[in-house]
Design an enzyme around this catalytic site. Sequence first.
Site, PDB file in Angstrom:
ATOM      1  CD  GLU A  60      -1.770  -2.406   1.335  1.00 56.48           C
ATOM      2  OE1 GLU A  60      -2.585  -3.298   1.044  1.00 56.48           O
ATOM      3  OE2 GLU A  60      -0.640  -2.651   1.836  1.00 56.48           O
ATOM      4  CG  HIS A 129      -9.248  -7.083   8.664  1.00 61.27           C
ATOM      5  ND1 HIS A 129      -8.321  -7.606   9.521  1.00 61.27           N
ATOM      6  CD2 HIS A 129      -8.767  -7.279   7.418  1.00 61.27           C
ATOM      7  CE1 HIS A 129      -7.315  -8.112   8.816  1.00 61.27           C
ATOM      8  NE2 HIS A 129      -7.561  -7.923   7.547  1.00 61.27           N
TER       9      HIS A 129
END
Length: 327
Positions: A60, A129
Amino acid sequence: MAELQFREAIKQAIDEEMESDENVFIMGEEVAEYNGAYKVTEGLLDKYGFRRVIDTPISELGFAGIGVGAAMNGLRPIVEFMTFNFAVLAADQIINHASKARYMLGGQVSTPIVFRGANASAGQLGATHSVAYDSMYAMFPGLKVIYTSEPEDAKGLLKSAIRDDDPVLFMESEQMYGLKGEVTEEEDFTIPIGKGKIKREGDDVTVVATGKMYHIAQNAAKELAKDGVECEIIDPRTIKPLDIEMIIESIKKTNRCVVVDESHPFGGLASEVGFLIQREAFDYLDAPVQRVTLPDVNAPFSKPLFDLWLPDAKNVVEAVNTVTYRK
């Protein structure tokens, strides 16, 4: 009007902007050959090819940095994160570079980039998450933050975000990709960034909610209406800039407010909205602003505990009953 899934509305926006501007491209994990983790980019590779629909490594920080550099050099990248939980790894590029480039270089450089992907909880995916990051990024000058609730808003605001000359974080609820809704077939439909919308008229209490919490608020409003309490529901659509003027005007009518926010209580959207209301509309309030948020604890994995952890319509009903002194 066409009925589209949330994912289809997003794809339609991306497709239209890529077709009209050759400088627009999309990059991220599995966006090309796999058609996107949530099938948002399905078919775009076949239409635009590998130069404009780019699969990236699982890095990322790396591909966000490539996107920021591309934006500084005149392109308009859309950087897809599989989830904003993973985008924490790219926060340096978002916060320290994309948001500050125009300011630090005296306006000589703009960074027209969209960072988009799933935000907040999705289900039983565990604590790492299940975080809502919209309020965190909204804290930083130079960033615009959008968190939409319905397909038509998603299409109109994403098109505006792609055209914007500053970095925009466009956040989507993973649980809403299959949500269907009517989307206008108006040619080149856009929605201005920073404009909220009153999505339910009411006289008794103003309810501010975005993302999937908007749908929780709507369910609560239907239950409250059975008892004669009419909620006015405002979907800000844009977290920053926030359409606080619309919220204030509603409170002048209802004199009460509940903010429903899928983040933790400290420092979230609900806290900021509550402060702005007491600063701008204190004399109009007949009750303290109430907020419905996550508890100050990480997301549990257990399904029964997760259901207790996530705000629901019952929590909103209780908050409305508190501000209307029905509790």
